[in-house]
Design an enzyme around this catalytic site. Structure first.
Site, PDB file in Angstrom:
ATOM      1  CG  PHE A 112       2.184  -4.544   3.148  1.00 17.32           C
ATOM      2  CD1 PHE A 112       3.377  -5.235   3.247  1.00 17.32           C
ATOM      3  CD2 PHE A 112       1.315  -4.577   4.214  1.00 17.32           C
ATOM      4  CE1 PHE A 112       3.692  -5.943   4.385  1.00 17.32           C
ATOM      5  CE2 PHE A 112       1.616  -5.282   5.360  1.00 17.32           C
ATOM      6  CZ  PHE A 112       2.807  -5.970   5.444  1.00 17.32           C
ATOM      7  CG  ASP A 113       5.055  -1.594  -2.539  1.00 22.88           C
ATOM      8  OD1 ASP A 113       4.857  -2.799  -2.352  1.00 22.88           O
ATOM      9  OD2 ASP A 113       6.144  -1.144  -2.922  1.00 22.88           O
ATOM     10  CE  LYS A 114       2.714  -1.013  -8.859  1.00 20.13           C
ATOM     11  NZ  LYS A 114       2.302  -0.310 -10.047  1.00 20.13           N
ATOM     12  CB  THR A 115       5.593  -5.246  -5.060  1.00 21.90           C
ATOM     13  OG1 THR A 115       6.184  -4.451  -4.026  1.00 21.90           O
ATOM     14  CG2 THR A 115       5.624  -4.505  -6.381  1.00 21.90           C
TER      15      THR A 115
END
Length: 91
Positions: free
Chosen positions: A54-57
């Site tokens: 997952f990315d930071k969002t």
């Protein structure tokens, strides 16, 4: 839930009823949590997943990694020099 379990056990073709029921229940539970599946084969393929990134969002990434920024915390080492060292170490 109890009625479905009794029906599946009493039926001679339990797998013929259990498989579509499991796909339907799995899709319903996923939809309640905001996950939509395109079909039953996608749920089957999900069993082979070993990692999710997952990315930071909090969204799933596409798998194509890119460098967004290069920052050096050492005052004597510029960002360009740091990038040069990283690139030379990669080769």
């Amino acid at each position: 839930s109890f009625g479905v379990a009794v029906l599946v056990i009493a039926c001679p073709c339990a797998l013929g009823l259990a498989t579509p029921t499991a796909v339907m229940v799995g899709s319903g539970v996923g939809a309640k949590h905001g996950v939509l599946f395109k079909g039953g084969d996608v749920i089957e393929n999900a069993s082979r997943v070993t990692a999710l990134i997952f990315d930071k969002t909090g969204t799933i990434t596409s798998g194509a990694l890119t460098v967004a920024a290069v920052v050096s915390w050492d005052a004597e080492l510029s960002s360009d020099e740091l990038l040069w060292f990283v690139a030379s170490a990669e080769q």
